[in-house]
Design an enzyme around this catalytic site. Structure first.
Site, PDB file in Angstrom:
ATOM      1  CD  GLU A 140       6.590  50.403 -23.891  1.00  0.00           C
ATOM      2  OE1 GLU A 140       7.086  50.245 -22.760  1.00  0.00           O
ATOM      3  OE2 GLU A 140       6.442  51.502 -24.410  1.00  0.00           O
ATOM      4  N   GLY A 197       0.585  53.118 -16.917  1.00  0.00           N
ATOM      5  CA  GLY A 197       1.786  52.869 -17.712  1.00  0.00           C
ATOM      6  C   GLY A 197       2.803  53.994 -17.612  1.00  0.00           C
ATOM      7  CB  SER A 244       6.728  54.251 -14.185  1.00  0.00           C
ATOM      8  OG  SER A 244       7.597  53.330 -13.673  1.00  0.00           O
ATOM      9  CG  ASP A 274       9.367  51.224 -15.239  1.00  0.00           C
ATOM     10  OD1 ASP A 274       9.646  51.485 -16.423  1.00  0.00           O
ATOM     11  OD2 ASP A 274       8.404  50.523 -14.909  1.00  0.00           O
ATOM     12  CE  LYS A 320       5.287  46.758 -14.405  1.00  0.00           C
ATOM     13  NZ  LYS A 320       6.138  47.553 -15.257  1.00  0.00           N
TER      14      LYS A 320
END
Length: 447
Positions: free
Chosen positions: A38, A132, A134, A179, A223
């Site tokens: 991460e 999270g 994506s 991603d 984000k």
């Protein structure tokens, strides 16, 4: 009839009622779960994700006008139309259509095209947003592949991944490319070790006696709409520069923590020792960073900091570097255990995932109370390892669960986390599910 065909037929009907015509083709791009690694892709380090079965689907009809018309099957996302030749992306508002425009603009700029044909597009997706997993990158990748197909051009999956990773930055997120890479390079049945510069993907066979379970904390984190993410990117960049200066390297050319290790030619374990020597655990203020690098505040602001981090008053460089170097080592260890397949493989992989969560929580500070609680619940009910996945500050956890414990695990976690007495978390079926490694982005000509 396979589920995908059912979804495509339904999308075809909705497209027809929306635009009064039939789509010419369909594009699919999957979401992903990062099993381990991460916040290290943008530091230059390998990560270990797999594609999930949830995806974004787009039905497309090229049209003779120069208008790009976007609609979404979800009524929460309003229709949008714009001139295909004048694509404007508003960084201040990360609205859904801006992610689509990122993908279009990336392909347009790659081929240096000023005129794009118009198209009608209907977007459908079942990746939980801001979780999270994506969803935004899947939409960017899908839009990139849509545009490439409309233009009748060809690119390799690696080229597509690199273009889409770069183009997502139009929305203001300084991501690293994991991603988009897994969205294009994923293959059914295998996770991938994704390495950068140059971009490449290696199969990683996951243990057959265990499943990976995703649990959504139901705390949303966008984000592009918060500064946490970009501050971390900047802290890693500053840590790299200070470490490079400490080791008498040409620090002004260094952007990523991996470059310092590569230039020194030492192991990740040795980099952790250099970090101990070179950086202090107390936060740094901009003045101290300037003293360390021998530059003025003005130079720091204009030449190093990004526009959205120029007002930040403290930077935790020691903690961020410690997380990145230790997490990069855990990724390599995870892959090695998968290759060697010892008897206690599931337990060993679980321990690495637990260490990863601890580092994300304490050193990178990208967890939140709900994620920590969910991780504890998952471990309590049989997960050998559990950690936050994605950027953090909300979103999902991923847990490794022995296959024979799966039914009781799902029932117990559902009860302990989602069935709150106050009814505040009504779980949807997309909140808690086991997943297998899925395939990558595809174009379909028929529904």
């Amino acid at each position: 009839m396979p589920l995908l065909n059912v979804k495509l037929l339904k999308l075809k009907e909705m497209f027809n009622s929306k635009f009064g015509s039939i789509p010419k083709f369909y594009v699919r791009a999957p979401g992903r779960v990062n099993i381990i690694g991460e916040h290290i892709d943008y530091c230059g380090y390998s990560v270990l994700p797999m594609a999930v079965e949830q995806d974004v689907l787009i039905a497309v009809e090229p049209v003779k006008t120069y208008t790009l018309q976007l609609a979404n099957t979800n009524p929460l996302y309003p229709d949008f139309s714009t001139s295909a030749n004048n694509i404007q992306i508003d960084k201040t508002k990360p609205l859904w259509h801006n992610y689509f425009l990122c993908g279009v603009k990336g392909i347009q700029e790659h081929f240096g095209l000023s005129n794009l044909t118009g198209m009608n597009c209907l977007v459908d997706g079942n990746i939980p947003p801001s979780s999270g997993l994506s969803s935004s990158s899947a939409l960017v990748c899908c839009a990139g592949l849509v545009t490439l197909t409309v233009l009748g051009r060809n690119l390799s999956k690696v080229e597509l991944a690199e273009i889409c990773a770069k183009s997502e930055r139009y929305i203001g997120t300084e991501g690293g490319g994991m991603d988009q890479s897994i969205s294009f390079l994923a293959e059914e049945g295998t996770a991938k070790l994704i390495e950068f510069s140059p971009l490449r993907a290696t199969d990683v066979k996951l243990p057959s006696g265990a499943v990976f379970v995703i649990a959504n904390s139901c705390v949303e984190m966008n984000k592009a709409a918060t500064s946490h993410f970009n501050i971390r990117v900047m802290e890693c960049r500053l840590a790299a520069k200070l470490l490079a200066k400490y080791k008498s390297l040409q620090w002004d050319k260094v952007l990523r923590l991996e470059e310092v290790q590569a230039k020194l030619g030492i192991s990740l374990e040795e980099m952790l020792l250099v970090t101990e020597d070179a950086l202090h655990p107390e936060p740094y203020n901009p003045e101290e960073i300037c003293r360390c690098l021998g530059i003025s505040l003005e130079e720091l602001r204009t030449q190093i900091l990004s526009p959205n981090t120029q007002e930040v008053l403290i930077f935790k460089l020691y903690q961020r570097a410690k997380h990145v170097y230790s997490e990069a080592a855990r990724v390599l260890q995870f892959k090695k255990i998968c290759e060697e397949a010892p008897e206690d493989m599931v337990q060993l992989l679980g321990e690495l995932m637990n260490q990863s969560h601890m580092s994300c929580r304490d050193m990178y500070e990208c967890s939140c109370p709900e994620l920590d609680q969910l991780v504890d619940i998952c471990r309590k009910f049989g997960a050998q390892g559990s950690r936050l996945t994605g950027a953090g500050w909300g979103g999902c956890t991923v847990s490794i669960v022995p296959a024979d414990k799966l039914p009781s695990f799902l029932a117990n976690v559902h009860k302990a986390y989602y069935q709150r007495s106050d009814g505040s978390l009504a779980p949807e079926k997309q909140s808690l599910f086991a997943t297998k490694p899925g395939g990558g982005a595809l174009v379909f000509l028929e529904a």
